[in-house]
Design an enzyme around this catalytic site. Structure first.
Site, PDB file in Angstrom:
ATOM      1  CG  ASP A 230      -0.188  -0.080   2.537  1.00 57.19           C
ATOM      2  OD1 ASP A 230       0.717  -0.930   2.642  1.00 57.19           O
ATOM      3  OD2 ASP A 230      -0.489   0.698   3.465  1.00 57.19           O
TER       4      ASP A 230
ATOM      5  CD  GLU B 166       4.252   0.491   6.806  1.00 52.84           C
ATOM      6  OE1 GLU B 166       5.135   0.796   7.623  1.00 52.84           O
ATOM      7  OE2 GLU B 166       3.807   1.314   5.969  1.00 52.84           O
TER       8      GLU B 166
END
Length: 253
Positions: free
Chosen positions: A88, A150
């Protein structure tokens, strides 16, 4: 080129891989307005890793529809090395970008795009490095790990930890560090406090319960705790030697 049942030639080069990864939005955010699924990124990584002989697991993050972790393993047995990254990215401010965030753009001998450093570029480099070992017997496995969220909830890594996966002897985390090895990390904890008050009237506050005052007391306690931690703990190996505590945002009223 195909060797020992693997097809190295089917995997694109570094720039082509990064171009494709950057083109796939995978923003994670606590705001639903910004949040994206990372499934497309995980699927394309699997598409590149399987021809190299990796055994690929795609694991949906429990309670997080559209969020996936990937564990790709070359070789077998105990031990091994994990190359770990997150799929991400943070959200972006299009007013501050001079090029399309989802198009890999070369300028001044640099590549620009959302996630080039943090950290989709790591996957392209890790897969390129893994080509050398495709079709070769390994004494211990090589594991490529790709996690979800994350930048926000960290639920991807949390789900893997709870499942006890993967197991290996060593791990390299591909976060950008200007090519300076980092062997220690303080760790991080994020918490959210929610206070619910009782409506009343400013003419007699005792008839209600002011959530803002409750939050003020809680924040004061947290700042006191920060001071206590900084007096108690110190590690000279870090540039910032003491624990830090940041009050991120507050909404209410």
């Amino acid at each position: 080129m195909s060797q020992s049942g693997v097809n190295v030639a089917s995997v694109p080069g570094v720039k082509d891989m990064l171009t494709r990864l950057i083109s796939l939005p995978s923003i994670s955010s606590a705001s639903a307005k910004w949040d994206h699924s990372n499934e497309a990124v995980v699927r394309i990584l699997a598409e590149w890793l399987e021809p190299l002989g990796f055994a690929v697991e795609i694991l949906e993050v429990p309670g997080m529809p559209g969020k996936f972790n990937l564990i790709a393993t070359l070789g077998s047995g105990p031990g091994g090395l994990v190359l770990s990254g997150h799929t991400d990215t943070v959200p972006y401010d299009d007013q501050r970008w001079t090029s399309d965030p989802f198009t890999l753009t070369e300028r001044d001998n640099r590549w620009y795009g959302l996630g080039t450093c943090d950290m989709k570029g790591f996957f392209a480099l890790a897969i390129e490095a893994a080509r050398e070992f495709a079709g070769s017997p390994l004494k211990e496995p090589l594991i490529l790990l790709a996690t979800a969220d994350e930048e926000s909830s960290m639920n991807g890594a949390r789900a893997l930890a709870e499942a006890g996966k993967p197991k290996a002897r060593y791990a390299v985390i591909g976060e950008p560090t200007s090519l300076k090895p980092v062997r220690m990390h303080k760790g991080i904890m994020m918490e959210r406090l929610k206070f619910e008050g009782q409506s009343g009237h400013s003419s007699n506050p005792a008839l209600g319960r002011n959530a803002l005052e409750g939050m003020h007391e809680a924040l004061s306690e947290l700042l006191t705790l920060r001071g206590q931690w900084q007096e108690q703990y110190r590690n000279p190996n870090f540039e910032v030697q003491v624990p830090t505590l940041n009050l991120g945002c507050i909404h209410g009223g």
